[in-house]
Each structure stands twice: as structure tokens, then as C-alpha cells.
Write an enzyme that holds these catalytic residues in place. Structure first.
Site, PDB file in Angstrom:
ATOM      1  N   TYR A  24      -5.789  -7.599  -0.977  1.00 43.28           N
ATOM      2  CA  TYR A  24      -5.904  -6.496  -1.878  1.00 43.28           C
ATOM      3  C   TYR A  24      -5.583  -6.683  -3.390  1.00 43.28           C
ATOM      4  O   TYR A  24      -4.942  -7.611  -3.409  1.00 43.28           O
ATOM      5  CB  TYR A  24      -5.370  -5.091  -1.249  1.00 43.28           C
ATOM      6  CG  TYR A  24      -3.889  -5.331  -0.936  1.00 43.28           C
ATOM      7  CD1 TYR A  24      -3.473  -5.786   0.568  1.00 43.28           C
ATOM      8  CD2 TYR A  24      -2.945  -4.867  -1.845  1.00 43.28           C
ATOM      9  CE1 TYR A  24      -2.347  -5.878   0.529  1.00 43.28           C
ATOM     10  CE2 TYR A  24      -1.614  -4.825  -1.592  1.00 43.28           C
ATOM     11  CZ  TYR A  24      -1.433  -5.290  -0.144  1.00 43.28           C
ATOM     12  OH  TYR A  24       0.145  -5.253   0.056  1.00 43.28           O
ATOM     13  N   ASP A  46      13.965   1.247   7.232  1.00 49.38           N
ATOM     14  CA  ASP A  46      14.095  -0.032   8.306  1.00 49.38           C
ATOM     15  C   ASP A  46      15.323  -0.223   8.993  1.00 49.38           C
ATOM     16  O   ASP A  46      15.606  -0.837   9.863  1.00 49.38           O
ATOM     17  CB  ASP A  46      13.910  -1.191   7.362  1.00 49.38           C
ATOM     18  CG  ASP A  46      12.146  -1.780   7.280  1.00 49.38           C
ATOM     19  OD1 ASP A  46      11.422  -0.704   7.470  1.00 49.38           O
ATOM     20  OD2 ASP A  46      12.068  -2.807   6.759  1.00 49.38           O
ATOM     21  N   HIS A  59       0.730  -1.334  -0.080  1.00 50.95           N
ATOM     22  CA  HIS A  59      -0.080  -0.006   0.140  1.00 50.95           C
ATOM     23  C   HIS A  59       0.806   1.142  -0.136  1.00 50.95           C
ATOM     24  O   HIS A  59       1.765   1.140   0.682  1.00 50.95           O
ATOM     25  CB  HIS A  59      -0.700   0.131   1.322  1.00 50.95           C
ATOM     26  CG  HIS A  59      -1.635  -1.162   1.558  1.00 50.95           C
ATOM     27  ND1 HIS A  59      -2.988  -0.692   1.874  1.00 50.95           N
ATOM     28  CD2 HIS A  59      -1.417  -2.400   1.672  1.00 50.95           C
ATOM     29  CE1 HIS A  59      -3.725  -1.890   2.097  1.00 50.95           C
ATOM     30  NE2 HIS A  59      -2.697  -2.809   2.147  1.00 50.95           N
TER      31      HIS A  59
HETATM   32  C1  LIG Z   1       4.765  -8.493   4.752  1.00 50.33           C
HETATM   33  C2  LIG Z   1       5.125  -7.057   4.783  1.00 50.33           C
HETATM   34  C3  LIG Z   1       4.244  -6.093   4.125  1.00 50.33           C
HETATM   35  C4  LIG Z   1       4.523  -4.821   3.996  1.00 50.33           C
HETATM   36  N1  LIG Z   1       3.381  -3.916   3.644  1.00 50.33           N
HETATM   37  C5  LIG Z   1       3.825  -2.934   3.432  1.00 50.33           C
HETATM   38  C6  LIG Z   1       2.819  -1.712   2.971  1.00 50.33           C
HETATM   39  O1  LIG Z   1       1.853  -1.999   2.574  1.00 50.33           O
HETATM   40  N2  LIG Z   1       3.243  -0.494   2.831  1.00 50.33           N
HETATM   41  C7  LIG Z   1       4.702   0.042   3.226  1.00 50.33           C
HETATM   42  O2  LIG Z   1       4.575   1.384   3.391  1.00 50.33           O
HETATM   43  N3  LIG Z   1       5.334  -0.721   3.889  1.00 50.33           N
HETATM   44  C8  LIG Z   1       5.070  -2.136   4.049  1.00 50.33           C
HETATM   45  N4  LIG Z   1       6.173  -3.017   4.466  1.00 50.33           N
HETATM   46  C9  LIG Z   1       7.409  -2.444   4.970  1.00 50.33           C
HETATM   47  C10 LIG Z   1       8.318  -2.104   3.934  1.00 50.33           C
HETATM   48  O3  LIG Z   1       8.450  -3.290   3.220  1.00 50.33           O
HETATM   49  C11 LIG Z   1       9.656  -1.529   4.400  1.00 50.33           C
HETATM   50  O4  LIG Z   1       9.219  -0.861   5.560  1.00 50.33           O
HETATM   51  C12 LIG Z   1      10.468  -1.246   3.426  1.00 50.33           C
HETATM   52  O5  LIG Z   1      10.532  -1.983   2.546  1.00 50.33           O
HETATM   53  C13 LIG Z   1      11.830  -0.489   4.161  1.00 50.33           C
HETATM   54  O6  LIG Z   1      12.455   0.047   2.971  1.00 50.33           O
HETATM   55  P1  LIG Z   1      14.030   0.456   3.315  1.00 50.33           P
HETATM   56  O7  LIG Z   1      14.488   0.786   1.936  1.00 50.33           O
HETATM   57  O8  LIG Z   1      14.264   0.989   4.294  1.00 50.33           O
HETATM   58  O9  LIG Z   1      14.801  -1.148   3.412  1.00 50.33           O
HETATM   59  P2  LIG Z   1      14.711  -2.190   2.377  1.00 50.33           P
HETATM   60  O10 LIG Z   1      13.432  -2.367   1.583  1.00 50.33           O
HETATM   61  O11 LIG Z   1      14.883  -3.745   3.175  1.00 50.33           O
HETATM   62  O12 LIG Z   1      15.719  -2.335   1.507  1.00 50.33           O
HETATM   63  C14 LIG Z   1      17.120  -2.341   1.881  1.00 50.33           C
HETATM   64  C15 LIG Z   1      18.199  -2.745   0.577  1.00 50.33           C
HETATM   65  O13 LIG Z   1      19.267  -2.640   1.318  1.00 50.33           O
HETATM   66  C16 LIG Z   1      20.033  -3.868   0.526  1.00 50.33           C
HETATM   67  N5  LIG Z   1      21.373  -4.173   1.505  1.00 50.33           N
HETATM   68  C17 LIG Z   1      21.179  -4.668   2.773  1.00 50.33           C
HETATM   69  N6  LIG Z   1      22.349  -4.730   3.192  1.00 50.33           N
HETATM   70  C18 LIG Z   1      23.257  -4.257   2.546  1.00 50.33           C
HETATM   71  C19 LIG Z   1      24.667  -4.063   2.468  1.00 50.33           C
HETATM   72  N7  LIG Z   1      25.494  -4.546   3.599  1.00 50.33           N
HETATM   73  N8  LIG Z   1      25.429  -3.600   1.194  1.00 50.33           N
HETATM   74  C20 LIG Z   1      24.588  -3.117  -0.029  1.00 50.33           C
HETATM   75  N9  LIG Z   1      23.173  -3.141   0.192  1.00 50.33           N
HETATM   76  C21 LIG Z   1      22.653  -3.734   1.227  1.00 50.33           C
HETATM   77  C22 LIG Z   1      18.993  -4.780   0.576  1.00 50.33           C
HETATM   78  O14 LIG Z   1      19.482  -5.884  -0.363  1.00 50.33           O
HETATM   79  C23 LIG Z   1      17.862  -4.080   0.348  1.00 50.33           C
HETATM   80  O15 LIG Z   1      17.882  -3.773  -1.269  1.00 50.33           O
HETATM   81  C24 LIG Z   1       5.570  -4.430   4.387  1.00 50.33           C
HETATM   82  C25 LIG Z   1       6.737  -5.207   4.924  1.00 50.33           C
HETATM   83  C26 LIG Z   1       6.397  -6.592   5.100  1.00 50.33           C
HETATM   84  C27 LIG Z   1       7.538  -7.563   5.670  1.00 50.33           C
END
Ligand SMILES: Cc1cc2nc3c(=O)[nH]c(=O)nc-3n(C[C@H](O)[C@H](O)[C@H](O)COP(=O)(O)OP(=O)(O)OC[C@H]3O[C@@H](n4cnc5c(N)ncnc54)[C@H](O)[C@@H]3O)c2cc1C
Length: 401
Positions: A233, A313, A64
Site C-alpha cells: 500500500y 499489545d 492502516h
Molecule cells: C508488521 C506489522 C504490521 C502492523 N500493521 C498494523 C496496521 O496496519 N494497523 C494497526 O492498527 N496495527 C498494526 N500493527 C500492530 C501495531 O503495530 C501494534 O498493535 C501497536 O504498535 C501496539 O501499540 P502499543 O502502544 O500497545 O505497543 P507498542 O507500539 O509496542 O509500544 C510500546 C512502547 O513501550 C515502550 N516500552 C516497552 N517496555 C518498556 C519499559 N519497560 N519501560 C518503558 N517503556 C517501555 C516501547 O519502547 C514502545 O515504545 C502491525 C504490527 C506489525 C508487527
């Protein structure tokens, strides 16, 4: 500014003199990192993204995106593209998983557009991420770069990757997810907490759903006791893809992997007993389903130090039940880019302070509610989440009292 990669050892620092700098290195090109890179580029910075994955696949999962973040996508010029491939649910329904009684009806659709200033969409997360990645020039995205070490120096940060490459950067944004290497550098090694909850994820067979003759609402959360649930959804505007994600207590996760296969039988065992006919049909249309552990962390007291800062995250992971984790990451990225625009690269200490002060209270509140899994179960006004505009929210000099 051109980027020159080198195979420099930490000890062999005289080689650094020949190494040009990246202004901003974003570690991780997930949903938050891709947004950060695009936003910082739009503010005029030279940005390179370093991603551990060799490439990105269209894994079977939906997401979403609230109006709070669609405003950012409008600013980045991708709102229309995303809107055209996404579903625009008219409501978020909450229903009793057994009786089907409506617990709440939260109006979205045109109401969201008018009241909150942008659409509310549900979409396949791979489709959304692909559109985000298209905003970044290929030459600035470095796949197969897993950050393994970093060394902070007076004039920048030396980053070392598993593939043997080193890069020198003025500033580093840790958008590397829940197991963030940057977070580990800032705060030491600390495993995230297993929340005691897992989620099943499946794209179901839409033909089988339609054959049931039942009505599958575009966005509905089915609830059982103790906040067990199935959120279902559309992930495409034409109704050709339907997805569910569950939340189920499970005391231990001992699989050692980020997900394992589940089955329709397991779904029936968890939810099938006396379930509403629509839920039964939903489970019946399951062909392939996986299950994932949910991890979280306590709110962080530290968002940045020196030339390193965190977002998404890496900073405030949460259980996904408010559907706002990625939205918070993208809001973070937006505010961070504004702060750096305000101060310029040299004023990064002020920028990082402004960033944390502007973001911490909201991100922590969302993290807390998301972990509690109470969002929209009862009628409530979601305006404080969806009306927020990270592009215009005042940058805070001080923390609220
Ligand atoms: C089941 C589920 C449903 C969800 N539904 C929703 C929703 O509907 N709406 C919403 O807003 N959020 C939702 N979320 C939450 C959302 O997926 C996360 O909060 C979001 O992906 C966080 O984004 P990010 O970029 O911080 O981290 P991530 O998406 O985890 O990206 C981190 C990236 O860093 C890379 N990485 C990690 N370590 C290293 C390293 N040492 N060197 C280089 N690269 C690295 C990884 O490969 C990855 O590509 C959901 C989560 C889950 C588990």
C-alpha cells in the site's frame, strides 16, 4: 501538580514524603501509549509518559488506520493533519498472488467516510507517531526511562527506572507493548508465543515501480495458499512511497533480535514462483527489506489489578493481519479515558472494571480473527470494525451473557 524525580531507594521510604506524585504514569509512548497520554490529558488529568527508547526514529514501515480510530484523532484535533499526509485508498483489494484474480473488493474512500463516519487511511507509522507525540508537552514525556520495577502501596505506586530515577504515581497505565513489564507484574513472567509466522517489511523504490508501467493499487493484499500473503500500500497521499509487509510461515525464530535483514532474492524464493507480474515487479523494486517474527498471546483474563491497568499489545497482542492492533490500543485508550473521566481518579477501581467490561469482548474478537488471518480475503462486511466509535460506545456495567 509538578513532577519531582528522585533517586530514592525502595528501602529509604521516608524520602517519599517529599516526593510529589504524578496522577497518571503511562509506561510506553508507542502508538497506544501516546494516544492514552493525549486522551487522559484532554480529560483533565495530569499525565506523564515514560518511554525506554532514547528517542523515536522514522523506521521504514506503514500502517492502516480505520475510521474507528480516525474518529478519535478527530476528537484529538489531528485528523486533518494525518489525512493530509496519508493515502486514502478507495478499496482494500484481495487478489490471488498467481493469477491476479480479485477475491474481494472492500470499498473505502468516500464510502468509508459516509458509511463509517471517518476516513480510512494508510500512512507511514513514523509520520503518524510524530503527529501523535506533538500533542504531548515535551516536559511530560520522559525518554530513556525503562521501567524495571514497581511497588504497589496503599496510596500509589512507586516506579523504578533503569536510569536510577523513581516516580510515585496514583495510577499506572501499562502501554509497554508485547513484553510489558506491567503485565509481568500482574501475571508473572511468561514469554509471548512465537506464532510460527514472520513478516518481511520494505519501502520499495517507487521510481522502479513506475518504470514497469504496471498499476500498483493503493491498497492490495496478494494471497497464496495457506494464507501466505503480501500486503502492499501507499504510505503517502501523493503516491511517493509504497510499502509492503508479508506473512510467511517459518517454523523457528532463533535470531534473538526483533528483526534481521532479508533480501530481494529471499523474497523471490518465497513468492516469485509463478507470481503475478505486478508481484514480480514489486519484488523487483525491493532495495532493502527486513524480516520480523510475529508473536502473540492468548486472550487475557486480567486487564487490571489495584492501581495498574493494561492496554494495547501489553494486553492483547495479535498477529497484524487485520491491520487493527494499534487501532485496538487506541480504542482501549479512548474507553479508558472515558471511564476515568466518569469516576474520577479516586474511583479507579470502578473505572478499570468498566474499561475491561467495555473492551474485552471486542478486543478478543479482533485478536482471534487477526491471528486466523482471514480478514477481507473473501467479500464480507467490515462495518462492525469500522463503524465502532470508542468515543460513544456505551460503557458496560456487566459482561455480555
Ligand atoms: C508488521 C506489522 C504490521 C502492523 N500493521 C498494523 C496496521 O496496519 N494497523 C494497526 O492498527 N496495527 C498494526 N500493527 C500492530 C501495531 O503495530 C501494534 O498493535 C501497536 O504498535 C501496539 O501499540 P502499543 O502502544 O500497545 O505497543 P507498542 O507500539 O509496542 O509500544 C510500546 C512502547 O513501550 C515502550 N516500552 C516497552 N517496555 C518498556 C519499559 N519497560 N519501560 C518503558 N517503556 C517501555 C516501547 O519502547 C514502545 O515504545 C502491525 C504490527 C506489525 C508487527
Amino acid at each position: 501538580m509538578t513532577l519531582i524525580f528522585g533517586r530514592y531507594s525502595m528501602e529509604n521510604m521516608e524520602n517519599m514524603e517529599n516526593m510529589e506524585k504524578v496522577e497518571i504514569a503511562v509506561i510506553g509512548a508507542g502508538l497506544g501509549g501516546a494516544a492514552a497520554a493525549a486522551l487522559l490529558r484532554k480529560k483533565g488529568f495530569s499525565v506523564h509518559s515514560f518511554e525506554q527508547a532514547p528517542t523515536f526514529d522514522r523506521l521504514g514501515a506503514g500502517i492502516h488506520i480505520g475510521p474507528n480510530v480516525m474518529k478519535v484523532f478527530r476528537y484529538l484535533g489531528i485528523e486533518e493533519t494525518l489525512s493530509s499526509i496519508a493515502s486514502h485508498p478507495a478499496y482494500w483489494f484481495s487478489r490471488d498472488g498467481r493469477t491476479g484474480d480479485y477475491l474481494s473488493r472492500i470499498e473505502l474512500g468516500n464510502f468509508a467516510l459516509k458509511e463509517y463516519g471517518a476516513p480510512y487511511i494508510t500512512i507511514h507509522r513514523g509520520d503518524m507517531h510524530a503527529v501523535q507525540m506533538q500533542m504531548l508537552p515535551e516536559s511530560t514525556v520522559h525518554f530513556g526511562h525503562k521501567l524495571t520495577n514497581l511497588e504497589e502501596r496503599e496510596d500509589g505506586v512507586l516506579l523504578s527506572f533503569e536510569n536510577g530515577q523513581n516516580v510515585f504515581a496514583d495510577l499506572v497505565v501499562g502501554a509497554d507493548g508485547i513484553n510489558s513489564a506491567i503485565r509481568e507484574k500482574l501475571l508473572g513472567v511468561e514469554k509471548p508465543n512465537y506464532s510460527g509466522w514472520i513478516g518481511h517489511r520494505a519501502l520499495v523504490n517507487v521510481k522502479t515501480l513506475r518504470e514497469s508501467g504496471l498499476e500498483f493499487e493503493a491498497c492490495v493484499k496478494w494471497w497464496w495458499e495457506k494464507s501466505r500473503h503480501i500486503m502492499a500500500y501507499d504510505t503517502k497521499g501523493d503516491g511517493s512511497e509504497y510499502y509492503y509487509v508479508t506473512g510467511v510461515p517459518d517454523q523457528e525464530w532463533n535470531h534473538g533480535t526483533s528483526f534481521v535483514d532479508s533480501s530481494r532474492e529471499e523474497m523471490e524464493a518465497v513468492f516469485g514462483d509463478n507470481a503475478h507480474p505486478i508481484v514480480k515487479a514489486l519484488i523487483g523494486a525491493t532495495t532493502s527489506v527486513t524480516k520480523w517474527p510475529f508473536y502473540n498471546r492468548d486472550p487475557l483474563g486480567l486487564w487490571s489489578r489495584g492501581r495498574l491497568c493494561l492496554l494495547g499489545d501489553a494486553c492483547h497482542p495479535m498477529r497484524p493481519h487485520m491491520a487493527q492492533g494499534a487501532c485496538m490500543a487506541i480504542e482501549d485508550a479512548t474507553v479508558l479515558s472515558r471511564c476515568l473521566e466518569e469516576t474520577g481518579l479516586d474511583g479507579y477501581e470502578t473505572a478499570f472494571r468498566l474499561y475491561e467490561r467495555t473492551r474485552r469482548e471486542r478486543a478478543t474478537k479482533v485478536q482471534t480473527i487477526s491471528n486466523a488471518n482471514t480478514w477481507l480475503k473473501q467479500p464480507e462486511d467490515p462495518a462492525w470494525v469500522y463503524s465502532y466509535d470508542p468515543l460513544t460506545t456505551p460503557l458496560r456495567e456487566s459482561l455480555p451473557a
